[in-house]
Motif scaffolding. Structure first.
Motif, PDB file in Angstrom:
ATOM      1  N   GLU A  89       0.905  -1.125   0.137  1.00  0.00           N
ATOM      2  CA  GLU A  89      -0.125  -0.106  -0.018  1.00  0.00           C
ATOM      3  C   GLU A  89       0.783   1.194   0.096  1.00  0.00           C
ATOM      4  OE1 GLU A  89      -3.651   1.951  -0.342  1.00  0.00           O
ATOM      5  OE2 GLU A  89      -3.016  -0.099  -0.481  1.00  0.00           O
ATOM      6  N   ASN A  90       2.173   1.165   0.625  1.00  0.00           N
ATOM      7  CA  ASN A  90       3.122   2.247   0.693  1.00  0.00           C
ATOM      8  C   ASN A  90       3.323   2.486  -0.512  1.00  0.00           C
ATOM      9  OD1 ASN A  90       5.820   3.744   0.849  1.00  0.00           O
ATOM     10  ND2 ASN A  90       5.333   3.745   2.965  1.00  0.00           N
ATOM     11  N   ILE A  91       3.879   1.825  -1.343  1.00  0.00           N
ATOM     12  CA  ILE A  91       4.277   1.905  -2.834  1.00  0.00           C
ATOM     13  C   ILE A  91       3.234   2.385  -3.622  1.00  0.00           C
ATOM     14  CG2 ILE A  91       5.297   0.572  -4.727  1.00  0.00           C
ATOM     15  CD1 ILE A  91       6.727  -1.280  -2.947  1.00  0.00           C
ATOM     16  N   GLN A  92       2.000   1.442  -3.591  1.00  0.00           N
ATOM     17  CA  GLN A  92       0.893   1.989  -4.436  1.00  0.00           C
ATOM     18  C   GLN A  92       0.523   3.475  -4.152  1.00  0.00           C
ATOM     19  OE1 GLN A  92      -1.355  -0.064  -6.928  1.00  0.00           O
ATOM     20  NE2 GLN A  92      -0.963   2.028  -7.348  1.00  0.00           N
ATOM     21  N   GLN A  93       0.467   3.873  -3.025  1.00  0.00           N
ATOM     22  CA  GLN A  93      -0.178   5.535  -2.664  1.00  0.00           C
ATOM     23  C   GLN A  93       0.976   6.443  -3.208  1.00  0.00           C
ATOM     24  OE1 GLN A  93      -3.121   6.393  -1.845  1.00  0.00           O
ATOM     25  NE2 GLN A  93      -3.699   4.129  -2.161  1.00  0.00           N
ATOM     26  N   THR A  94       2.508   5.877  -2.871  1.00  0.00           N
ATOM     27  CA  THR A  94       3.477   6.770  -3.613  1.00  0.00           C
ATOM     28  C   THR A  94       3.450   6.901  -5.045  1.00  0.00           C
ATOM     29  OG1 THR A  94       4.816   5.998  -1.711  1.00  0.00           O
ATOM     30  CG2 THR A  94       5.982   7.182  -3.582  1.00  0.00           C
ATOM     31  N   LEU A  95       3.182   5.848  -5.547  1.00  0.00           N
ATOM     32  CA  LEU A  95       2.835   5.905  -7.461  1.00  0.00           C
ATOM     33  C   LEU A  95       1.872   6.952  -7.712  1.00  0.00           C
ATOM     34  CD1 LEU A  95       3.360   2.019  -8.101  1.00  0.00           C
ATOM     35  CD2 LEU A  95       4.848   4.064  -8.750  1.00  0.00           C
ATOM     36  N   TYR A  96       0.623   6.765  -6.867  1.00  0.00           N
ATOM     37  CA  TYR A  96      -0.321   7.604  -7.271  1.00  0.00           C
ATOM     38  C   TYR A  96       0.024   9.147  -7.063  1.00  0.00           C
ATOM     39  CZ  TYR A  96      -3.620   3.585  -7.573  1.00  0.00           C
ATOM     40  OH  TYR A  96      -4.357   2.597  -7.811  1.00  0.00           O
ATOM     41  N   ARG A  97       0.594   9.667  -5.941  1.00  0.00           N
ATOM     42  CA  ARG A  97       1.072  10.794  -5.849  1.00  0.00           C
ATOM     43  C   ARG A  97       2.174  11.295  -6.836  1.00  0.00           C
ATOM     44  NH1 ARG A  97       1.171   9.058  -0.355  1.00  0.00           N
ATOM     45  NH2 ARG A  97       3.373   8.550  -0.403  1.00  0.00           N
ATOM     46  N   MET A  98       3.199  10.426  -7.265  1.00  0.00           N
ATOM     47  CA  MET A  98       4.044  10.793  -8.045  1.00  0.00           C
ATOM     48  C   MET A  98       3.430  11.027  -9.487  1.00  0.00           C
ATOM     49  SD  MET A  98       6.977   7.854  -6.959  1.00  0.00           S
ATOM     50  CE  MET A  98       8.297   8.412  -8.202  1.00  0.00           C
ATOM     51  N   LEU A  99       2.423  10.210  -9.615  1.00  0.00           N
ATOM     52  CA  LEU A  99       1.834  10.359 -11.309  1.00  0.00           C
ATOM     53  C   LEU A  99       1.054  11.493 -11.010  1.00  0.00           C
ATOM     54  CD1 LEU A  99       0.369   6.738 -11.545  1.00  0.00           C
ATOM     55  CD2 LEU A  99       2.225   7.835 -12.969  1.00  0.00           C
ATOM     56  N   THR A 100       0.247  12.183 -10.339  1.00  0.00           N
ATOM     57  CA  THR A 100      -0.229  13.552 -10.013  1.00  0.00           C
ATOM     58  C   THR A 100       0.680  14.555 -10.452  1.00  0.00           C
ATOM     59  OG1 THR A 100      -0.178  13.615  -7.752  1.00  0.00           O
ATOM     60  CG2 THR A 100      -2.100  12.398  -8.670  1.00  0.00           C
ATOM     61  N   GLN A 101       1.936  14.293  -9.902  1.00  0.00           N
ATOM     62  CA  GLN A 101       2.897  15.468  -9.894  1.00  0.00           C
ATOM     63  C   GLN A 101       3.748  15.581 -11.322  1.00  0.00           C
ATOM     64  OE1 GLN A 101       5.483  14.723  -6.774  1.00  0.00           O
ATOM     65  NE2 GLN A 101       3.854  15.143  -5.071  1.00  0.00           N
ATOM     66  N   ARG A 102       3.510  14.385 -12.014  1.00  0.00           N
ATOM     67  CA  ARG A 102       4.246  14.019 -13.285  1.00  0.00           C
ATOM     68  C   ARG A 102       3.453  14.981 -14.519  1.00  0.00           C
ATOM     69  NH1 ARG A 102       5.293   8.422 -16.515  1.00  0.00           N
ATOM     70  NH2 ARG A 102       2.948   8.586 -16.553  1.00  0.00           N
ATOM     71  N   GLY A 103       4.116  15.355 -15.198  1.00  0.00           N
ATOM     72  CA  GLY A 103       3.754  15.922 -16.470  1.00  0.00           C
ATOM     73  C   GLY A 103       3.742  15.094 -17.762  1.00  0.00           C
ATOM     74  N   ASN A 104       4.193  15.214 -18.798  1.00  0.00           N
ATOM     75  CA  ASN A 104       4.215  14.385 -19.862  1.00  0.00           C
ATOM     76  C   ASN A 104       5.071  13.080 -19.778  1.00  0.00           C
ATOM     77  OD1 ASN A 104       5.754  13.612 -22.551  1.00  0.00           O
ATOM     78  ND2 ASN A 104       3.901  14.788 -23.448  1.00  0.00           N
ATOM     79  N   PRO A 105       4.576  12.065 -19.856  1.00  0.00           N
ATOM     80  CA  PRO A 105       5.605  10.926 -19.584  1.00  0.00           C
ATOM     81  C   PRO A 105       6.952  10.944 -20.288  1.00  0.00           C
ATOM     82  CG  PRO A 105       3.245  10.233 -20.175  1.00  0.00           C
ATOM     83  CD  PRO A 105       3.224  11.529 -20.561  1.00  0.00           C
ATOM     84  N   PHE A 106       7.048  11.505 -21.368  1.00  0.00           N
ATOM     85  CA  PHE A 106       8.324  11.534 -22.004  1.00  0.00           C
ATOM     86  C   PHE A 106       9.061  12.711 -21.868  1.00  0.00           C
ATOM     87  CE2 PHE A 106       5.465   8.692 -24.228  1.00  0.00           C
ATOM     88  CZ  PHE A 106       6.309   7.409 -24.461  1.00  0.00           C
ATOM     89  N   LEU A 107       8.566  13.879 -21.341  1.00  0.00           N
ATOM     90  CA  LEU A 107       9.662  14.865 -21.021  1.00  0.00           C
ATOM     91  C   LEU A 107       9.267  15.353 -19.852  1.00  0.00           C
ATOM     92  CD1 LEU A 107       7.459  17.310 -23.744  1.00  0.00           C
ATOM     93  CD2 LEU A 107       9.663  16.057 -24.011  1.00  0.00           C
ATOM     94  N   GLY A 108       8.782  14.797 -18.722  1.00  0.00           N
ATOM     95  CA  GLY A 108       8.891  14.634 -17.280  1.00  0.00           C
ATOM     96  C   GLY A 108       7.713  15.646 -16.915  1.00  0.00           C
TER      97      GLY A 108
END
Length: 322
Positions: free
Chosen positions: A303-322
């Motif tokens: 659950e720690n990893i899953q929730q961290t992934l969700y937070r990181m995805l909300t902060q990420r822009g374009n998957p190839f540009l960052g």
């Protein structure tokens, strides 16, 4: 050709690179600059040539150390890390955070999500640990049986410090003070379809938690964003997978349509985050035999990893540009 010297595992509180041998072959004199000193580029070439010849001599004579698992630090530094580092820095442009959560010394179990159709995320995590840790520690990865059944790949995996994903090996490495990496999703994680990207699969029966409880080392969650986009898996050719003895045979937008060119990963932008350690040394001596405790800790890590992934995805822009 002689075999390499095998050195026993010891507690690795200090992790040093294997220094080049000082007794490399002599090199012919070169023209000097005014003042009697060689030009920097010539001097660097001489040192590089001497180191390369000394490296070749040690390979031929077997004068280099390996541990009981076959880990060869010198070969890893000289031949394996440089191309992986180029992929890490230039192609995926990896950004790393949470390095302060990696212990300076002593054992720890790093547990990460797994994705990307091919397990490139594991070797990128190893480069992230080695190149960002203040003591350049190695990540001793636990790999699936299939990795060691492929002739050349299996040998290179052993040389780079990987070993079979089984509790006895993991526990011995952890007790000797190593950083050990495990990807509990296994093939279910790297082989999932692109439509399920960043959704963690089952973490098995919690064998990694049992190993951590037995050795009393902390568990460090690791979350990787970016690997899901390198080979978007849109289909699985199961008959071909059974024919070749593979867990799946992926179809991506570029493979097998483009043939060998389809094996080039897409240049997504990666982010790797090491989370706060989860201690395991405060439990009773027989805690590893409590199935409910093992289940709860496994679920906590997942659950720690899953929730961290969700937070990181909300902060990420374009998957190839960052």
């Amino acid at each position: 050709m002689q075999e390499a010297r095998v050195i026993p595992l010891q507690r690795s509180d200090r992790h040093r690179r294997v220094p080049p041998s000082p007794d490399g072959p002599a090199v012919e004199p070169v023209p000097l600059r005014p003042g009697g000193r060689p030009a920097p580029e010539v001097d660097g070439l001489r040192r590089g040539l001497a180191d390369a010849l000394a490296f070749a001599r040690r390979r031929l004579t077997g004068d280099y150390p390996v541990d009981r698992f076959g880990f060869d630090p010198e070969l890893t530094e000289a031949l394996l890390l440089p191309p992986l580092r180029a992929l890490y820095r230039k192609w995926f442009r990896v950004e790393v955070s949470g390095v302060e959560n990696l212990p300076l010394e002593g054992g720890a179990l790093i547990v990460s999500n797994h994705s990307g159709t091919l397990p490139i995320d594991s070797v990128m995590a190893a480069v992230a640990v080695h190149d960002n840790h203040p003591r350049s520690r190695y990540l001793r990865m636990l790999g699936a049986d299939l990795v060691f059944q492929v002739p050349l790949l299996g040998a290179l995996a052993r040389k780079s410090g990987q070993t079979l994903a089984c509790n006895p090996d993991a526990e011995q490495l952890l007790r000797s003070g190593e950083l050990v990496g495990v990807w509990p999703e296994g093939f279910k994680g790297i082989g999932k379809p692109f439509s399920e990207r960043y959704k963690l699969q089952r973490f098995g029966r919690g064998g990694f938690v049992t190993a951590a409880l037995k050795t009393g080392v902390p568990i460090i969650p690791c979350s990787i964003v970016g690997a899901e986009e390198i080979y978007p898996k849109i289909a699985d050719l199961k008959p071909l997978a059974r024919l070749f003895g593979l867990p799946y045979f992926p179809v991506t937008p570029t493979f097998p349509l483009l043939g060998p060119l389809g094996a080039i990963p897409l240049p997504s932008k990666w982010h790797i985050k090491f989370g706060a350690p989860i201690p395991t040394d405060g439990y009773d001596a027989d805690a590893q035999d409590d199935p409910m405790l093992v289940f709860n800790l496994t679920d906590q890590v997942r659950e720690n990893i899953q929730q961290t992934l969700y937070r990181m995805l909300t902060q990420r822009g374009n998957p190839f540009l960052g």
